[in-house]
Motif scaffolding. Structure first.
Motif, PDB file in Angstrom:
ATOM      1  N   LEU A 107      63.184  33.646  58.036  1.00 54.25           N
ATOM      2  CA  LEU A 107      63.988  34.650  57.641  1.00 54.25           C
ATOM      3  C   LEU A 107      63.187  35.679  56.914  1.00 54.25           C
ATOM      4  O   LEU A 107      63.729  36.968  56.910  1.00 54.25           O
ATOM      5  CB  LEU A 107      65.153  34.331  56.776  1.00 54.25           C
ATOM      6  CG  LEU A 107      66.322  33.284  57.452  1.00 54.25           C
ATOM      7  CD1 LEU A 107      67.152  32.617  56.189  1.00 54.25           C
ATOM      8  CD2 LEU A 107      66.867  33.467  58.558  1.00 54.25           C
ATOM      9  N   GLY A 108      62.372  35.431  56.397  1.00 55.39           N
ATOM     10  CA  GLY A 108      61.359  36.572  55.661  1.00 55.39           C
ATOM     11  C   GLY A 108      61.989  36.638  54.139  1.00 55.39           C
ATOM     12  O   GLY A 108      62.955  35.953  53.741  1.00 55.39           O
ATOM     13  N   VAL A 161      62.307  38.729  51.999  1.00 57.31           N
ATOM     14  CA  VAL A 161      63.259  39.576  51.326  1.00 57.31           C
ATOM     15  C   VAL A 161      64.574  39.037  51.689  1.00 57.31           C
ATOM     16  O   VAL A 161      65.485  39.121  50.681  1.00 57.31           O
ATOM     17  CB  VAL A 161      63.069  40.983  51.766  1.00 57.31           C
ATOM     18  CG1 VAL A 161      64.202  42.076  51.394  1.00 57.31           C
ATOM     19  CG2 VAL A 161      61.784  41.629  51.363  1.00 57.31           C
ATOM     20  N   GLU A 162      64.960  38.490  52.685  1.00 56.73           N
ATOM     21  CA  GLU A 162      66.186  38.088  53.212  1.00 56.73           C
ATOM     22  C   GLU A 162      66.365  36.929  52.214  1.00 56.73           C
ATOM     23  O   GLU A 162      67.667  36.665  51.905  1.00 56.73           O
ATOM     24  CB  GLU A 162      66.148  37.905  54.583  1.00 56.73           C
ATOM     25  CG  GLU A 162      67.530  37.136  55.015  1.00 56.73           C
ATOM     26  CD  GLU A 162      68.910  38.074  54.811  1.00 56.73           C
ATOM     27  OE1 GLU A 162      69.719  37.519  54.776  1.00 56.73           O
ATOM     28  OE2 GLU A 162      68.701  39.226  54.812  1.00 56.73           O
ATOM     29  N   VAL A 163      65.614  36.107  52.081  1.00 53.98           N
ATOM     30  CA  VAL A 163      65.989  34.997  51.429  1.00 53.98           C
ATOM     31  C   VAL A 163      66.197  35.393  49.897  1.00 53.98           C
ATOM     32  O   VAL A 163      67.130  34.657  49.332  1.00 53.98           O
ATOM     33  CB  VAL A 163      64.603  33.865  51.511  1.00 53.98           C
ATOM     34  CG1 VAL A 163      64.779  32.805  50.242  1.00 53.98           C
ATOM     35  CG2 VAL A 163      64.431  33.373  52.756  1.00 53.98           C
ATOM     36  N   ALA A 164      65.514  35.991  49.146  1.00 50.60           N
ATOM     37  CA  ALA A 164      65.745  36.610  47.925  1.00 50.60           C
ATOM     38  C   ALA A 164      67.247  37.272  47.856  1.00 50.60           C
ATOM     39  O   ALA A 164      67.787  37.134  46.902  1.00 50.60           O
ATOM     40  CB  ALA A 164      64.637  37.568  47.536  1.00 50.60           C
ATOM     41  N   ARG A 165      67.532  38.065  48.885  1.00 52.75           N
ATOM     42  CA  ARG A 165      68.805  38.631  48.889  1.00 52.75           C
ATOM     43  C   ARG A 165      69.750  37.568  48.846  1.00 52.75           C
ATOM     44  O   ARG A 165      70.941  38.049  47.968  1.00 52.75           O
ATOM     45  CB  ARG A 165      68.753  39.746  50.244  1.00 52.75           C
ATOM     46  CG  ARG A 165      70.037  40.597  50.231  1.00 52.75           C
ATOM     47  CD  ARG A 165      69.916  41.379  51.582  1.00 52.75           C
ATOM     48  NE  ARG A 165      70.526  40.695  52.677  1.00 52.75           N
ATOM     49  CZ  ARG A 165      71.753  40.331  52.925  1.00 52.75           C
ATOM     50  NH1 ARG A 165      72.568  40.880  52.244  1.00 52.75           N
ATOM     51  NH2 ARG A 165      71.992  39.602  54.090  1.00 52.75           N
ATOM     52  N   PRO A 212      57.583  24.491  43.095  1.00 56.73           N
ATOM     53  CA  PRO A 212      56.438  24.595  43.949  1.00 56.73           C
ATOM     54  C   PRO A 212      56.532  23.557  44.984  1.00 56.73           C
ATOM     55  O   PRO A 212      57.129  22.579  44.782  1.00 56.73           O
ATOM     56  CB  PRO A 212      55.232  24.304  43.046  1.00 56.73           C
ATOM     57  CG  PRO A 212      55.796  25.047  41.853  1.00 56.73           C
ATOM     58  CD  PRO A 212      57.510  24.546  41.798  1.00 56.73           C
ATOM     59  N   GLY A 213      55.991  23.959  46.254  1.00 59.25           N
ATOM     60  CA  GLY A 213      55.874  22.780  47.489  1.00 59.25           C
ATOM     61  C   GLY A 213      57.401  22.787  48.153  1.00 59.25           C
ATOM     62  O   GLY A 213      57.303  21.549  48.825  1.00 59.25           O
ATOM     63  N   ASP A 214      58.309  23.413  47.793  1.00 56.99           N
ATOM     64  CA  ASP A 214      59.446  23.097  48.453  1.00 56.99           C
ATOM     65  C   ASP A 214      59.527  23.688  50.040  1.00 56.99           C
ATOM     66  O   ASP A 214      59.472  24.688  50.289  1.00 56.99           O
ATOM     67  CB  ASP A 214      60.574  23.845  47.868  1.00 56.99           C
ATOM     68  CG  ASP A 214      62.041  23.540  48.300  1.00 56.99           C
ATOM     69  OD1 ASP A 214      62.086  23.281  49.469  1.00 56.99           O
ATOM     70  OD2 ASP A 214      62.855  23.682  47.198  1.00 56.99           O
ATOM     71  N   GLU A 215      59.316  22.731  50.920  1.00 55.55           N
ATOM     72  CA  GLU A 215      59.177  22.874  52.260  1.00 55.55           C
ATOM     73  C   GLU A 215      60.263  23.301  52.807  1.00 55.55           C
ATOM     74  O   GLU A 215      60.196  24.265  53.766  1.00 55.55           O
ATOM     75  CB  GLU A 215      58.673  21.589  52.975  1.00 55.55           C
ATOM     76  CG  GLU A 215      57.161  21.448  52.622  1.00 55.55           C
ATOM     77  CD  GLU A 215      56.684  20.083  53.462  1.00 55.55           C
ATOM     78  OE1 GLU A 215      56.555  20.564  54.757  1.00 55.55           O
ATOM     79  OE2 GLU A 215      56.210  19.117  52.981  1.00 55.55           O
ATOM     80  N   THR A 216      61.416  23.191  52.334  1.00 59.64           N
ATOM     81  CA  THR A 216      62.586  23.808  53.036  1.00 59.64           C
ATOM     82  C   THR A 216      62.786  25.147  52.731  1.00 59.64           C
ATOM     83  O   THR A 216      63.037  26.142  53.430  1.00 59.64           O
ATOM     84  CB  THR A 216      64.197  23.121  52.412  1.00 59.64           C
ATOM     85  OG1 THR A 216      63.965  21.563  52.656  1.00 59.64           O
ATOM     86  CG2 THR A 216      65.316  23.761  52.908  1.00 59.64           C
ATOM     87  N   ALA A 217      62.495  25.566  51.242  1.00 56.74           N
ATOM     88  CA  ALA A 217      62.383  27.047  50.915  1.00 56.74           C
ATOM     89  C   ALA A 217      61.311  27.906  51.803  1.00 56.74           C
ATOM     90  O   ALA A 217      61.307  28.898  52.192  1.00 56.74           O
ATOM     91  CB  ALA A 217      62.187  27.256  49.535  1.00 56.74           C
ATOM     92  N   GLY A 218      60.088  27.093  52.197  1.00 56.87           N
ATOM     93  CA  GLY A 218      59.200  27.627  52.723  1.00 56.87           C
ATOM     94  C   GLY A 218      59.430  28.103  54.186  1.00 56.87           C
ATOM     95  O   GLY A 218      59.024  28.971  54.703  1.00 56.87           O
ATOM     96  N   ARG A 219      60.275  27.034  54.782  1.00 57.84           N
ATOM     97  CA  ARG A 219      60.759  27.218  56.238  1.00 57.84           C
ATOM     98  C   ARG A 219      61.723  28.423  56.243  1.00 57.84           C
ATOM     99  O   ARG A 219      61.683  29.200  57.043  1.00 57.84           O
ATOM    100  CB  ARG A 219      61.493  26.272  56.805  1.00 57.84           C
ATOM    101  CG  ARG A 219      62.055  26.200  57.961  1.00 57.84           C
ATOM    102  CD  ARG A 219      62.556  24.679  58.769  1.00 57.84           C
ATOM    103  NE  ARG A 219      63.862  24.826  58.080  1.00 57.84           N
ATOM    104  CZ  ARG A 219      64.193  23.614  57.191  1.00 57.84           C
ATOM    105  NH1 ARG A 219      63.033  22.825  56.830  1.00 57.84           N
ATOM    106  NH2 ARG A 219      65.426  23.627  56.748  1.00 57.84           N
ATOM    107  N   TRP A 220      62.679  28.587  55.179  1.00 59.92           N
ATOM    108  CA  TRP A 220      63.402  29.691  54.906  1.00 59.92           C
ATOM    109  C   TRP A 220      62.483  31.190  54.987  1.00 59.92           C
ATOM    110  O   TRP A 220      62.952  32.015  55.799  1.00 59.92           O
ATOM    111  CB  TRP A 220      64.254  29.723  53.730  1.00 59.92           C
ATOM    112  CG  TRP A 220      65.377  28.663  53.587  1.00 59.92           C
ATOM    113  CD1 TRP A 220      65.865  27.988  54.653  1.00 59.92           C
ATOM    114  CD2 TRP A 220      65.906  28.200  52.353  1.00 59.92           C
ATOM    115  NE1 TRP A 220      66.794  27.141  54.170  1.00 59.92           N
ATOM    116  CE2 TRP A 220      66.702  26.980  52.682  1.00 59.92           C
ATOM    117  CE3 TRP A 220      65.567  28.358  51.077  1.00 59.92           C
ATOM    118  CZ2 TRP A 220      67.576  26.271  51.999  1.00 59.92           C
ATOM    119  CZ3 TRP A 220      66.424  27.812  50.135  1.00 59.92           C
ATOM    120  CH2 TRP A 220      67.218  26.609  50.644  1.00 59.92           C
TER     121      TRP A 220
END
Length: 383
Positions: free
Chosen positions: A32-33, A35-39, A20-28
């Motif tokens: 990128l969207g 679905v693409e991050v999960a892929r 929770p709260g990970d701003e880097t992941a939030g930017r991804w």
């Protein structure tokens, strides 16, 4: 699978992988969207931008153990639903968190989180609270509930628990935001309380079913409490209390920040007093909170002492009454001087006061009656 379904599954997947709260992941996700991050986390494609080799391996290890279909099934069995940004029930004020916005929320309870959050206030504070703190939190929360406000807190021991119980006792609406899976209440000693909240209110969290709390997850949970509500009230907090994190998050988000004062000598209120020396507003009851966070016209009643009989006198008569000595008699000239009026006016007022039983005439002088001496002492207050 439709695009909406794949996006929802991707978000459920990411709640198991991303903290929770990970701003880097939030930017991804923003760039990128989801679905693409999960892929990519599942191994299709290269590493995500700006991630170190060590962190990438850690994320990939988590991803290998994630099963969003299983998490959704576990949630359904526990009466838990998953909310994603863009859903009709999603509280849009959480979008103010920017890249730190939750990837999604797991919710127990029947009410609409979005509708409840529109008129909500956070009440937070120390876990190791005093009897005074617990009393103030319960009374404040019950008062807010009686005025139609939803009280949000963290389900913890101390002030949080007192606030939740105050609302439940008043038959009101309360939301517990947890730092763990909402199907696994924490702290364990509050399992019964959190169960009652789920029946009468809502239990909310960012973490998937079965996940456990950590110190960093408690800190990140506080940003959700701050963003979800119109304002945050802190009742007892030491200098390093986690509830101050909630208050400061509220300030950064432009929400109202309030504090209930405690004894000046109490270390458990030192953090609240520090807030009050800054931009936080001092509040002592629900009416004062609502005056700050509510709509125009929701004003707290004017605070004043009891109305005394002398308060009902005309201003000129009150000045003459106040000019009489507490003991003994005084002549009209002296009374007129102290009342800053003419002697004729003073005499006229003295006869009015005599008719009302406040003064007596003794020869050429005037003195207070016993009834008036009591009234004047109360009006003047302690010396």
């Amino acid at each position: 699978m439709s695009g909406d379904d794949s996006g929802r599954l991707a978000r459920v997947f990411l709640t198991r992988v991303i903290e929770p709260g990970d701003e880097t992941a939030g930017r991804w996700v923003r760039e990128l969207g989801v679905v693409e991050v999960a892929r990519r986390l599942k191994g299709a494609g290269g590493p995500l931008p700006g991630v170190s080799g060590r962190r990438w391996e850690g994320l990939r290890a988590r991803a290998r153990g994630a099963d969003p279909e299983r998490d959704l099934g576990t949630a359904r069995a526990a009466g838990v639903r998953f909310l994603a940004p863009g859903d009709g029930e999603w509280p849009r004020q959480l979008d103010d968190l920017g890249d730190a916005r939750p990837l999604g929320l797991w919710v127990r309870g029947q009410a609409s989180l979005r509708m409840w959050a529109l008129r909500s206030v956070a009440v937070v504070g120390a876990r190791a609270c005093t009897e005074y703190g617990a009393h103030m939190a319960a009374v404040l929360a019950a008062g807010l509930a009686e005025r139609g406000w939803v009280v949000v807190s963290g389900g913890a021991y101390g002030i949080d628990g007192a606030a939740h119980r105050g609302v439940l006792g008043a038959g009101g609406a309360t939301v517990a935001v947890l730092a763990c899976g909402v199907d696994r209440p924490y702290p364990p000693g509050h399992a019964g309380l959190i169960g009652r909240i789920a029946e009468q209110g809502l239990v909310v969290g960012e973490l998937p079913p079965g996940d456990h709390p950590t110190p960093s997850r408690f800190v990140q949970r506080n940003r959700v409490i701050a963003a979800l509500t119109r304002g945050t009230v802190v009742v007892e907090a030491a200098h390093r209390s986690g509830s101050l994190v909630t208050a400061r998050a509220a300030q950064r988000l432009g929400r109202h920040t309030m504090g209930v004062p405690g004894p000046a000598t109490s270390a458990r209120s030192a953090g609240v007093h520090e807030l009050l020396r800054g931009d936080a507003v001092l509040v002592t009851d629900a009416a004062e909170v609502v005056e700050l966070v509510g709509d125009m016209g929701e004003l707290a009643p004017e605070r004043r002492g009891p109305v005394l009989p002398a308060d009902l006198l005309a201003p000129g008569a009150r000045r003459v009454l106040a000019a009489l000595p507490g003991r003994g008699t005084a002549g009209p000239a002296l009374i007129a001087r102290d009342a800053q009026t003419t002697q004729d006016d003073a005499v006229a007022r003295l006869y009015e006061l005599r008719a009302l039983g406040y003064v007596e005439r003794h020869g050429d002088g005037w003195k207070l009656t016993r009834q008036a001496m009591i009234s004047v002492r109360r009006a003047r207050g302690p010396s």
